[in-house]
Design a protein around this motif. Structure first.
Motif, short mmCIF file in Angstrom:
data_model
loop_
_atom_site.label_atom_id
_atom_site.label_comp_id
_atom_site.label_asym_id
_atom_site.label_seq_id
_atom_site.Cartn_x
_atom_site.Cartn_y
_atom_site.Cartn_z
N UNK A 64 41.97 37.72 29.64
CA UNK A 64 40.98 38.31 30.53
C UNK A 64 39.57 38.05 30.01
N UNK A 65 39.39 38.15 28.68
CA UNK A 65 38.07 37.89 28.09
C UNK A 65 37.65 36.45 28.33
N UNK A 66 38.60 35.52 28.24
CA UNK A 66 38.28 34.12 28.52
C UNK A 66 37.89 33.95 29.99
N UNK A 67 38.59 34.63 30.87
CA UNK A 67 38.24 34.57 32.28
C UNK A 67 36.87 35.15 32.56
N UNK A 68 36.55 36.25 31.88
CA UNK A 68 35.22 36.84 32.03
C UNK A 68 34.15 35.88 31.51
N UNK A 69 34.42 35.21 30.41
CA UNK A 69 33.48 34.23 29.88
C UNK A 69 33.21 33.13 30.90
N UNK A 70 34.28 32.61 31.52
CA UNK A 70 34.11 31.54 32.51
C UNK A 70 33.36 32.04 33.73
N UNK A 71 33.60 33.28 34.13
CA UNK A 71 32.92 33.86 35.29
C UNK A 71 31.43 34.03 35.03
N UNK A 72 31.07 34.36 33.79
CA UNK A 72 29.67 34.61 33.44
C UNK A 72 28.96 33.38 32.89
N UNK A 73 29.71 32.34 32.53
CA UNK A 73 29.12 31.18 31.87
C UNK A 73 28.11 30.47 32.78
N UNK A 74 26.98 30.12 32.22
CA UNK A 74 26.01 29.28 32.94
C UNK A 74 26.33 27.83 32.59
N UNK A 75 27.14 27.22 33.44
CA UNK A 75 27.65 25.89 33.15
C UNK A 75 26.52 24.88 33.00
N UNK A 76 26.69 23.97 32.06
CA UNK A 76 25.71 22.91 31.82
C UNK A 76 26.36 21.56 32.10
N UNK A 77 25.54 20.52 32.08
CA UNK A 77 26.07 19.17 32.29
C UNK A 77 27.05 18.79 31.19
N UNK A 78 26.91 19.42 30.02
CA UNK A 78 27.84 19.14 28.93
C UNK A 78 29.23 19.71 29.21
#
Length: 485
Positions: A64-78
């Motif tokens: 769940x913590x990993x899912x929360x991280x992906x939901x909140x992540x500000x994705x970059x080109x990297x």
């Protein structure tokens, strides 16, 4: 199905843990977890991906913590954000040659993070008018640089709280409807006569269907649902079957983050379909984690005001809500037989992970019962304030909610899925475009099949109307840290 996943998923502890972990550090470092040397100046938002095989060794809380991280992540080109050679279409479609902006407000990508839009009152919540998105018909490869309505539909951001319960309700309703059809087919074959069966699931009437002795099924009388009898509870038109399908589409459309299970080798014969130089932008384990995070978001609750006068108004407003016929469509609570959330779901279409795709694909966990009551049958009463059915909501007199020009999945422009009102007190503005500022205005715009309810509301006194508004204002979203086990 892995037995290790048959453990209670307590929303309070689980969601609170993810708030703490990622409230201190933007992203948990994979290097810290594995003991590997850290990467100096690392600008990736996602430093670790999960395959399905990884999930078997992890706790529900960690996933769940990993899912929360992906939901909140500000994705970059990297991370692979952007899709220079692919469109926003939900099926893999190549973009026409030519330079396009990295972020594009109309046809996308238009956001860095999921919580860029789903953020009120917290991550996984709703979005203000400024966070509106522009959607094409759903399978189009059109790209557009204008906000003109003939090119897209503008939609507000709904909240995702209680989404696991929503999907479970939809699955059970689908199973009930399909069982009715199956029984009708058997009866028609056995009797040699036509059989007409009412399609009622959890008390909601979806019309009827007639089966001929030769097996032909007449679907002309089905109402408010697709002819395949799958209840699709996500999106304002009711076109997405599952949180997984919704998430895969949104990740590509809004962020240019493409999942292997739809844009990978199996369907496109390419490991980098969008030609951005990044492979494996989202693995199936990542998607399962994102689904888990959304499914575990807390159930919206009723928050009573402190003043006794307002408390009495809320109580009276609940009865007036029924008197004004609002609860005919906004059904206050629907019964749910089981809180066991199995991922992936049973009705996913191709391009979304299905149980048959991999032997290690299926996981099971229990959603929290916090905020739910049980009926005399032991079923959980889920206070969604919806019938999960599409209705005509506009007419010549009240046309506001029929203002879209493009149909979505061939659904008429004046039809929308009955909005779930749980949480409505926390999610202004209102309407599918988020362009209505008050609840009274929303009610005033009801036309079509909702005309009778609007007229019943208008017949009430001003004080009675305001009591209904006060009642709706008490239906709120609750932060995970406020949930009590």
């Amino acid at each position: 199905m892995r037995a290790g996943w048959k453990q209670p998923l307590h929303c309070a502890a689980l969601c609170f843990a993810s708030y703490v972990v990622f409230g201190v550090a933007a992203v948990g470092s994979a290097a810290a977890e594995t003991g590997a040397s850290p990467v100096i100046g690392d600008e990736r938002a996602v430093r670790q991906h999960l395959d399905l095989s990884d999930l078997a060794t992890m706790s529900v809380e960690a996933i769940n913590a990993h899912g929360r991280m992906l939901f909140d992540a500000k994705f970059t080109t990297l991370d692979g954000a952007g899709r220079p050679a692919a469109t926003q279409a939900e099926v893999p479609v190549k973009r026409r040659p030519g330079r396009v902006p990295a972020l594009f407000r109309t046809s996308g990508p238009d956001s860095n993070a999921c919580n860029g839009c789903h953020n009120q009152p917290a991550s996984g919540g709703a979005g203000e008018f400024v966070a509106n998105v522009f959607t094409s018909v759903g399978v189009s490869d059109a790209e557009f640089d204008t906000l003109e309505a003939q090119f897209s539909n503008e939609r507000g951001t709904p909240h995702l709280h209680g989404s696991g319960l929503v999907e479970l309700l939809a699955r059970e309703m689908t199973a009930e409807l399909r069982a009715l059809r199956r029984d009708a087919v058997d009866q028609a074959r056995a009797s040699g006569q036509s059989v007409t069966v009412p399609l009622v699931a959890k008390g909601v009437d979806f019309g009827s269907l007639t089966v001929q002795p030769d097996g032909f099924v007449n679907v002309e009388q089905i109402e408010g649902i697709d002819h395949d009898l799958i209840v699709r509870p996500f999106s304002q038109k009711g076109v997405f079957t599952s949180l997984r399908q919704f998430s895969i589409n949104a990740m590509n459309t809004h962020h240019g983050m493409q999942s292997d299970e739809r844009w990978g080798m199996q369907w496109t014969h390419s490991a980098d379909f969008d030609e951005d130089g990044h492979k494996q932008e989202l693995l199936s384990g990542d998607l399962t984690a994102v689904v888990l995070f959304q499914a575990a978001l807390p159930t919206p609750v009723q928050t009573m005001p402190e003043h006794p006068v307002l408390q009495d108004a809320v109580k009276e407003g609940a009865d007036l809500f029924d008197q004004a016929l609002c609860s005919q469509c906004h059904v206050k609570a629907l019964p749910l037989k089981s809180l066991t959330f199995v991922e992936p779901g049973p009705y996913n279409a191709a391009g979304n992970l299905r149980a048959s795709d991999r032997s290690d694909a299926v996981f099971s966990f229990q959603l929290s019962s916090a905020g739910l009551e049980q009926n005399e049958k032991g079923e959980w009463m889920v206070p969604v304030f919806s019938d999960f059915k599409r209705h005509v909501i506009a007419d010549a007199e009240k046309s506001h909610f029929g203002n879209e020009r493009l149909s979505q999945r061939f659904i008429p422009n004046d039809q929308f899925l009955t909005p779930r009102l749980w949480g409505v007190g926390s999610t202004a503005p209102y309407g599918h475009r988020g362009d209505v500022s008050t609840l009274r205005e929303v009610i005033g715009h009801h036309g079509g099949q909702a005309k009778e309810a609007r007229l019943a509301f208008e017949k009430l006194s001003d004080l009675e109307q305001r009591k209904i508004i006060q009642y709706l204002q008490s239906l709120t979203l609750t932060l995970a840290t406020e949930i009590q086990q």
